[in-house]
Design a protein around this motif. Sequence first.
Motif, mmCIF file in Angstrom:
data_model
loop_
_atom_site.group_PDB
_atom_site.id
_atom_site.type_symbol
_atom_site.label_atom_id
_atom_site.label_comp_id
_atom_site.label_asym_id
_atom_site.label_seq_id
_atom_site.Cartn_x
_atom_site.Cartn_y
_atom_site.Cartn_z
ATOM 1 N N MET A 185 -65.349 5.386 4.113
ATOM 2 C CA MET A 185 -64.552 6.357 4.858
ATOM 3 C C MET A 185 -64.745 7.777 4.339
ATOM 4 N N ALA A 186 -65.155 7.904 3.087
ATOM 5 C CA ALA A 186 -65.373 9.231 2.519
ATOM 6 C C ALA A 186 -66.657 9.872 3.027
ATOM 7 N N VAL B 180 -66.185 6.737 12.339
ATOM 8 C CA VAL B 180 -66.524 5.534 13.113
ATOM 9 C C VAL B 180 -65.689 4.347 12.641
ATOM 10 N N LEU B 181 -65.530 4.193 11.340
ATOM 11 C CA LEU B 181 -64.737 3.081 10.815
ATOM 12 C C LEU B 181 -63.265 3.195 11.221
ATOM 13 N N LEU B 182 -62.772 4.410 11.301
ATOM 14 C CA LEU B 182 -61.370 4.635 11.663
ATOM 15 C C LEU B 182 -61.161 4.738 13.166
ATOM 16 N N LEU B 183 -62.194 4.464 13.939
ATOM 17 C CA LEU B 183 -62.113 4.684 15.380
ATOM 18 C C LEU B 183 -60.975 3.919 16.058
ATOM 19 N N PRO B 184 -60.681 2.657 15.698
ATOM 20 C CA PRO B 184 -59.534 1.999 16.338
ATOM 21 C C PRO B 184 -58.223 2.770 16.145
ATOM 22 N N VAL B 185 -58.021 3.299 14.949
ATOM 23 C CA VAL B 185 -56.810 4.087 14.698
ATOM 24 C C VAL B 185 -56.833 5.376 15.502
ATOM 25 N N LEU B 186 -57.979 6.047 15.554
ATOM 26 C CA LEU B 186 -58.082 7.319 16.265
ATOM 27 C C LEU B 186 -57.921 7.135 17.770
ATOM 28 N N VAL B 187 -58.510 6.085 18.297
ATOM 29 C CA VAL B 187 -58.362 5.809 19.728
ATOM 30 C C VAL B 187 -56.908 5.483 20.055
#
Length: 328
Positions: free
Chosen positions: A282-283, A290-297
Motif C-alpha cells: 500500500m505504501a 489499486v489494492l484499496l480500490l474496494p474501499v475507494l469505490v
Amino acid sequence: MASPPAQVSVITPIQPAIERARQLLFRPFNLATWFTIGFCAWLAGVGQTGFGNWGFTGLNPQGRFPGSPHASGSTTWQGANEVWEQAKDQVMGNLAWILPLAIVLVCLIVALGVIMVWVMSRGEFMFLHCVALGRAEVAAPWRQHARKARSLFFFRLVLGLLGAVLMLPLAAFIGVFVFRLFTRGVPPLAGWLPLIVAGLGLLVVGFGFAVVAKLTRDLVLPIMFLHDGTCRQAWRELLGLFAGRYHLLVLYLLFQIVLGLMMSVIVLVAVIATCCVAACLMAIPYIGTVLLLPVLVFQRAYSLYYLAQLGPRYDLFQTPAPPPVSPA
C-alpha cells in the motif's frame, strides 16, 4: 428549490454501495479493470497526503518555572539556545544564496501544488465516471469532463488561496510566539492567551475549509456531473437543497467519520493478517491505490447513493449500469 425528503438516511446507502463495489470489481473479476479504475482513483488522490501530528514538548526556557529560578534542565535549554544561535549565524552569513534558493523552491512547490490540484480535479471526474457508469475508462472521461474539471480546479485554487490568506497569518503568529519562547523564556500565564486564541482560530478555520472540501468532493461534484454546471452553481444548488435542514449535512459528515474508522479497522486487519505485506504494498504509489480500490469505490458510491435519496434529479443510477468493460 425543494427540500430534501424526510427519509434521507445515512444508513440506507451502505448496502447498495457495497453491492456497487462488488459488481464493478468482482463480477466478474478483471485485473485490467482494477488497474484502469485504480489509475483514475490514483489521479483523483494524487495530491492528497496524510498530515502528521505535531507534538508539543514541555520545554521550559532555561529550565525555570515562575518563582523557581534554579529549576533543573538549564543545561539542556542553554545547549538548545547555542545550537539555535549557531544556525542563525550560518543562515545570516550565507543569506546571499540561501534567499534566492528559498524563493526558487517556494515557486517550484507552489507550481507543483497547482499542477497536482489540476490533475486531481480531472481525476475526480474520471473516477466518478467509472463508479457511476460502471465503466473502466480513462480517455473518454478525461475528454468528456474537461470543462467541469476546469471549473472544479479554479474553485479549489481560489479556496486554497483564501485558506492561505486566513491561515498563514495565524500560523506565522504561532511560529513567532514559539520563537520567542527560545529567546525570551516562558511568559507569564496571561501571556499564553494570544497563542491559545491563535491556535483555536487556526483549528476552526482549518476545520471549516476541510468541511467545504469534503462536501465539494462528495456532493457538489456529483451535482456537476449530473447537471453539467459550474462548481459555484452546484454549490448554490446544494445549499438551496438543504436550506433549513443543514443538520442532514452535519449528520452526513459525522457518519463519514464513523465509516472512516470502520474502514481503517478493516485495512488494519488486512495488514495484520498478511504480516504487514499489505502495508508495504500500500505504501507504493498507484499499487496501493489499486489494492484499496474496494474501499475507494465504496466511499465514492456511498456519497452517490446518499445523494440519490434526494430525488430522481440527483440519482446517477436511474438506469442500470452496464457491466464493467475492458479498458478502452
